[in-house]
Design a protein around this motif. Sequence first.
Motif, short mmCIF file in Angstrom:
data_model
loop_
_atom_site.label_atom_id
_atom_site.label_comp_id
_atom_site.label_asym_id
_atom_site.label_seq_id
_atom_site.Cartn_x
_atom_site.Cartn_y
_atom_site.Cartn_z
N THR A 57 0.81 -1.21 0.00
CA THR A 57 0.00 0.00 0.00
C THR A 57 0.85 1.26 0.00
O THR A 57 0.31 2.36 -0.08
CB THR A 57 -0.95 0.02 1.20
OG1 THR A 57 -0.18 -0.13 2.40
CG2 THR A 57 -1.97 -1.09 1.11
N GLU A 58 2.18 1.13 0.06
CA GLU A 58 3.04 2.29 -0.07
C GLU A 58 3.05 2.83 -1.50
O GLU A 58 3.41 3.96 -1.74
CB GLU A 58 4.48 1.96 0.35
CG GLU A 58 4.67 1.83 1.83
CD GLU A 58 4.32 0.45 2.35
OE1 GLU A 58 4.01 -0.44 1.52
OE2 GLU A 58 4.33 0.26 3.56
N LEU A 60 0.83 3.49 -5.15
CA LEU A 60 -0.54 3.81 -5.52
C LEU A 60 -1.28 2.58 -6.04
O LEU A 60 -2.46 2.40 -5.75
CB LEU A 60 -0.55 4.93 -6.56
CG LEU A 60 -1.92 5.50 -6.93
CD1 LEU A 60 -2.63 6.03 -5.70
CD2 LEU A 60 -1.79 6.58 -7.97
N TYR A 63 -2.46 0.60 -3.01
CA TYR A 63 -3.51 1.32 -2.30
C TYR A 63 -4.83 1.27 -3.07
O TYR A 63 -5.88 1.04 -2.48
CB TYR A 63 -3.09 2.77 -2.07
CG TYR A 63 -4.15 3.58 -1.37
CD1 TYR A 63 -4.43 3.37 -0.03
CD2 TYR A 63 -4.88 4.52 -2.07
CE1 TYR A 63 -5.42 4.10 0.60
CE2 TYR A 63 -5.86 5.26 -1.45
CZ TYR A 63 -6.13 5.05 -0.11
OH TYR A 63 -7.11 5.76 0.51
N THR A 66 -6.98 -1.77 -2.68
CA THR A 66 -7.82 -1.86 -1.48
C THR A 66 -9.13 -1.11 -1.66
O THR A 66 -10.03 -1.25 -0.85
CB THR A 66 -7.08 -1.29 -0.25
OG1 THR A 66 -6.87 0.12 -0.42
CG2 THR A 66 -5.75 -2.00 -0.03
N LYS A 67 -9.26 -0.31 -2.71
CA LYS A 67 -10.45 0.51 -2.95
C LYS A 67 -11.29 -0.01 -4.11
O LYS A 67 -12.18 0.70 -4.58
CB LYS A 67 -10.04 1.96 -3.24
CG LYS A 67 -9.25 2.60 -2.13
CD LYS A 67 -10.09 2.70 -0.87
CE LYS A 67 -9.31 3.40 0.22
NZ LYS A 67 -10.06 3.47 1.47
#
Length: 123
Positions: A57-58, A60, A63, A66-67
Motif C-alpha cells: 500500500t506504499e 498507488l 492502495y 484496497t479501494k
Amino acid sequence: MKNFFVPYYNTDDCYPHERIDPNRAIPEVLYQNGTARPLEAPITPTTQPQAVTLESTEYLNGYLRTKIGEKVRVEFLIGTGTLVDKFGELLSVGANYITIRQAETGNVVACDFFTIKFISFYY
C-alpha cells in the motif's frame, strides 16, 4: 611484438586466510566497534519487516487495490494543462492502468495510470 597472457596465480588476495568451519558454534555476542553486545533476534520472516513491492500500500497500485468497488472520480492530466475526469466504480487495477465503470453510461473504460493526478473516493 607478441602479446603474452600471464595468468595471475596469487590467490592470497581473493581467498580468506582463515578457513571457515561450518561446524563452529555461533558466537553469543557480536563485537562491534571493539565492544561486545548480545546478538539480537535471528532474522526470520516474523522478525523482519515485509518487503515493499508493487502490491504494497506504499505504492498507488497497492492502495488502489484496497479501494476496488468504491465510487471514484479520477482526474487525468492530458498534455500540459488539460484536466479530464472520469467518475464511476473502480473495477480493477493493473500494472499501468485502471478500469472504471462509468456512472453515466455503464461503460467500462481503461485509463492510463501514468496520467492520473488526483483520485477522489466517495463512500
